[in-house]
Design a protein around this motif. Structure first.
Motif, PDB file in Angstrom:
ATOM      1  N   MET A 172       0.835  -1.213   0.000  1.00  0.00           N
ATOM      2  CA  MET A 172       0.000   0.000   0.000  1.00  0.00           C
ATOM      3  C   MET A 172       0.865   1.257   0.000  1.00  0.00           C
ATOM      4  SD  MET A 172      -3.012  -1.024  -0.390  1.00  0.00           S
ATOM      5  CE  MET A 172      -3.809   0.554  -0.191  1.00  0.00           C
ATOM      6  N   THR A 173       1.956   1.233   0.745  1.00  0.00           N
ATOM      7  CA  THR A 173       2.867   2.381   0.765  1.00  0.00           C
ATOM      8  C   THR A 173       3.439   2.625  -0.623  1.00  0.00           C
ATOM      9  OG1 THR A 173       3.430   2.023   3.081  1.00  0.00           O
ATOM     10  CG2 THR A 173       4.998   3.289   1.779  1.00  0.00           C
ATOM     11  N   ARG A 174       3.877   1.557  -1.289  1.00  0.00           N
ATOM     12  CA  ARG A 174       4.411   1.696  -2.661  1.00  0.00           C
ATOM     13  C   ARG A 174       3.332   2.199  -3.609  1.00  0.00           C
ATOM     14  NH1 ARG A 174       7.450  -3.105  -1.519  1.00  0.00           N
ATOM     15  NH2 ARG A 174       5.722  -4.308  -2.297  1.00  0.00           N
ATOM     16  N   LEU A 175       2.119   1.708  -3.465  1.00  0.00           N
ATOM     17  CA  LEU A 175       1.021   2.136  -4.328  1.00  0.00           C
ATOM     18  C   LEU A 175       0.752   3.631  -4.164  1.00  0.00           C
ATOM     19  CD1 LEU A 175      -1.242   1.424  -6.310  1.00  0.00           C
ATOM     20  CD2 LEU A 175      -2.670   0.855  -4.344  1.00  0.00           C
ATOM     21  N   VAL A 176       0.721   4.099  -2.925  1.00  0.00           N
ATOM     22  CA  VAL A 176       0.485   5.520  -2.662  1.00  0.00           C
ATOM     23  C   VAL A 176       1.623   6.356  -3.224  1.00  0.00           C
ATOM     24  CG1 VAL A 176       0.333   7.247  -0.817  1.00  0.00           C
ATOM     25  CG2 VAL A 176      -1.030   5.158  -0.686  1.00  0.00           C
ATOM     26  N   GLU A 177       2.863   5.916  -3.004  1.00  0.00           N
ATOM     27  CA  GLU A 177       4.012   6.652  -3.534  1.00  0.00           C
ATOM     28  C   GLU A 177       3.954   6.725  -5.058  1.00  0.00           C
ATOM     29  OE1 GLU A 177       7.263   4.464  -1.868  1.00  0.00           O
ATOM     30  OE2 GLU A 177       7.133   5.494   0.065  1.00  0.00           O
ATOM     31  N   ASP A 178       3.629   5.611  -5.703  1.00  0.00           N
ATOM     32  CA  ASP A 178       3.520   5.591  -7.165  1.00  0.00           C
ATOM     33  C   ASP A 178       2.386   6.484  -7.655  1.00  0.00           C
ATOM     34  OD1 ASP A 178       5.654   3.853  -7.259  1.00  0.00           O
ATOM     35  OD2 ASP A 178       4.433   2.067  -7.675  1.00  0.00           O
ATOM     36  N   ALA A 179       1.269   6.472  -6.957  1.00  0.00           N
ATOM     37  CA  ALA A 179       0.136   7.313  -7.343  1.00  0.00           C
ATOM     38  C   ALA A 179       0.496   8.788  -7.233  1.00  0.00           C
ATOM     39  CB  ALA A 179      -1.082   6.996  -6.479  1.00  0.00           C
ATOM     40  N   ARG A 180       1.179   9.157  -6.148  1.00  0.00           N
ATOM     41  CA  ARG A 180       1.604  10.560  -5.998  1.00  0.00           C
ATOM     42  C   ARG A 180       2.594  10.950  -7.084  1.00  0.00           C
ATOM     43  NH1 ARG A 180       1.707   9.941   0.378  1.00  0.00           N
ATOM     44  NH2 ARG A 180      -0.389  10.702   0.777  1.00  0.00           N
ATOM     45  N   ALA A 181       3.499  10.044  -7.424  1.00  0.00           N
ATOM     46  CA  ALA A 181       4.466  10.313  -8.496  1.00  0.00           C
ATOM     47  C   ALA A 181       3.746  10.478  -9.833  1.00  0.00           C
ATOM     48  CB  ALA A 181       5.495   9.188  -8.575  1.00  0.00           C
ATOM     49  N   LEU A 182       2.732   9.671 -10.074  1.00  0.00           N
ATOM     50  CA  LEU A 182       1.960   9.772 -11.308  1.00  0.00           C
ATOM     51  C   LEU A 182       1.215  11.096 -11.381  1.00  0.00           C
ATOM     52  CD1 LEU A 182       1.063   8.383 -13.917  1.00  0.00           C
ATOM     53  CD2 LEU A 182      -0.813   7.356 -12.620  1.00  0.00           C
ATOM     54  N   VAL A 183       0.620  11.524 -10.275  1.00  0.00           N
ATOM     55  CA  VAL A 183      -0.073  12.812 -10.235  1.00  0.00           C
ATOM     56  C   VAL A 183       0.914  13.933 -10.556  1.00  0.00           C
ATOM     57  CG1 VAL A 183      -1.227  14.470  -8.716  1.00  0.00           C
ATOM     58  CG2 VAL A 183      -1.935  12.076  -8.705  1.00  0.00           C
ATOM     59  N   ALA A 184       2.099  13.879  -9.959  1.00  0.00           N
ATOM     60  CA  ALA A 184       3.106  14.918 -10.204  1.00  0.00           C
ATOM     61  C   ALA A 184       3.615  14.878 -11.643  1.00  0.00           C
ATOM     62  CB  ALA A 184       4.274  14.758  -9.232  1.00  0.00           C
ATOM     63  N   ALA A 185       3.835  13.682 -12.174  1.00  0.00           N
ATOM     64  CA  ALA A 185       4.386  13.545 -13.525  1.00  0.00           C
ATOM     65  C   ALA A 185       3.401  13.973 -14.606  1.00  0.00           C
ATOM     66  CB  ALA A 185       4.813  12.099 -13.759  1.00  0.00           C
ATOM     67  N   THR A 186       2.130  13.929 -14.317  1.00  0.00           N
ATOM     68  CA  THR A 186       1.124  14.281 -15.329  1.00  0.00           C
ATOM     69  C   THR A 186       0.549  15.678 -15.100  1.00  0.00           C
ATOM     70  OG1 THR A 186      -0.615  13.199 -14.044  1.00  0.00           O
ATOM     71  CG2 THR A 186       0.483  11.872 -15.732  1.00  0.00           C
ATOM     72  N   ALA A 187       1.174  16.447 -14.252  1.00  0.00           N
ATOM     73  CA  ALA A 187       0.657  17.778 -13.910  1.00  0.00           C
ATOM     74  C   ALA A 187       0.546  18.695 -15.128  1.00  0.00           C
ATOM     75  CB  ALA A 187       1.537  18.431 -12.847  1.00  0.00           C
ATOM     76  N   ASP A 188       1.427  18.516 -16.107  1.00  0.00           N
ATOM     77  CA  ASP A 188       1.413  19.403 -17.271  1.00  0.00           C
ATOM     78  C   ASP A 188       0.485  18.918 -18.385  1.00  0.00           C
ATOM     79  OD1 ASP A 188       3.029  17.218 -17.757  1.00  0.00           O
ATOM     80  OD2 ASP A 188       4.401  18.322 -19.057  1.00  0.00           O
ATOM     81  N   LEU A 189      -0.150  17.788 -18.217  1.00  0.00           N
ATOM     82  CA  LEU A 189      -1.075  17.283 -19.233  1.00  0.00           C
ATOM     83  C   LEU A 189      -2.439  17.936 -19.038  1.00  0.00           C
ATOM     84  CD1 LEU A 189      -0.197  13.491 -19.258  1.00  0.00           C
ATOM     85  CD2 LEU A 189       0.628  15.277 -20.801  1.00  0.00           C
ATOM     86  N   ALA A 190      -2.963  18.506 -20.108  1.00  0.00           N
ATOM     87  CA  ALA A 190      -4.195  19.285 -19.995  1.00  0.00           C
ATOM     88  C   ALA A 190      -5.425  18.549 -20.518  1.00  0.00           C
ATOM     89  CB  ALA A 190      -4.026  20.605 -20.751  1.00  0.00           C
ATOM     90  N   GLU A 191      -5.244  17.329 -21.042  1.00  0.00           N
ATOM     91  CA  GLU A 191      -6.413  16.616 -21.556  1.00  0.00           C
ATOM     92  C   GLU A 191      -7.454  16.461 -20.454  1.00  0.00           C
ATOM     93  OE1 GLU A 191      -3.351  14.852 -21.956  1.00  0.00           O
ATOM     94  OE2 GLU A 191      -2.954  15.596 -23.960  1.00  0.00           O
ATOM     95  N   GLU A 192      -8.708  16.625 -20.848  1.00  0.00           N
ATOM     96  CA  GLU A 192      -9.799  16.604 -19.874  1.00  0.00           C
ATOM     97  C   GLU A 192      -9.836  15.312 -19.073  1.00  0.00           C
ATOM     98  OE1 GLU A 192     -14.635  16.754 -19.848  1.00  0.00           O
ATOM     99  OE2 GLU A 192     -13.584  17.871 -21.401  1.00  0.00           O
ATOM    100  N   ASP A 240      -7.618  12.134   1.164  1.00  0.00           N
ATOM    101  CA  ASP A 240      -8.531  11.500   2.122  1.00  0.00           C
ATOM    102  C   ASP A 240      -7.800  10.452   2.933  1.00  0.00           C
ATOM    103  OD1 ASP A 240     -10.620  13.050   1.229  1.00  0.00           O
ATOM    104  OD2 ASP A 240     -11.546  11.448   0.027  1.00  0.00           O
ATOM    105  N   GLY A 241      -6.959   9.675   2.277  1.00  0.00           N
ATOM    106  CA  GLY A 241      -6.174   8.641   2.980  1.00  0.00           C
ATOM    107  C   GLY A 241      -5.201   9.249   3.955  1.00  0.00           C
ATOM    108  N   ARG A 242      -4.592  10.339   3.577  1.00  0.00           N
ATOM    109  CA  ARG A 242      -3.638  11.017   4.459  1.00  0.00           C
ATOM    110  C   ARG A 242      -4.327  11.552   5.699  1.00  0.00           C
ATOM    111  NH1 ARG A 242      -0.939  15.370   1.389  1.00  0.00           N
ATOM    112  NH2 ARG A 242       0.287  13.678   0.521  1.00  0.00           N
ATOM    113  N   SER A 243      -5.516  12.149   5.520  1.00  0.00           N
ATOM    114  CA  SER A 243      -6.223  12.733   6.659  1.00  0.00           C
ATOM    115  C   SER A 243      -6.807  11.668   7.588  1.00  0.00           C
ATOM    116  CB  SER A 243      -7.329  13.676   6.193  1.00  0.00           C
ATOM    117  OG  SER A 243      -8.335  12.953   5.514  1.00  0.00           O
TER     118      SER A 243
END
Length: 90
Positions: free
Chosen positions: A49-69, A84-87
């Motif tokens: 789960m820790t790896r999954l969360v880390e990968d998900a956060r990395a994916l969010v950061a890596a796709t920040a410049d993509l503007a497709e809807e 939500d998971g963090r809180s």
């Protein structure tokens, strides 16, 4: 035939022939092994789960410049889920 047939045991009442399932019996030598395996499985799940969360956060950061809807919507949902998971202490 059950162990203790004809004997009053926690799982068979004397004379009734009926089985009473009120207790779970383990061979005492197997309990530490069962607990150890459970702890190992729990730790493996936590690590995954820790790896999954880390990968998900990395994916969010890596796709920040993509503007497709579609990408933007998925990023927003994923970011909200991670928040939500963090809180909640996850």
């Amino acid at each position: 035939m059950l162990p203790g047939d004809g004997v009053n045991t926690p799982w068979r009442s004397a004379g009734s022939g009926s089985i009473i399932a009120t207790e779970t019996h383990h061979d005492d030598s197997s309990v530490p092994t069962i607990i150890m395996k459970h702890n190992e499985q729990t730790q493996t799940i936590q690590n995954d789960m820790t790896r999954l969360v880390e990968d998900a956060r990395a994916l969010v950061a890596a796709t920040a410049d993509l503007a497709e809807e579609g990408v933007s919507e998925v990023r927003q949902r994923l970011a909200a889920t991670l928040d939500d998971g963090r809180s909640s202490g996850a």
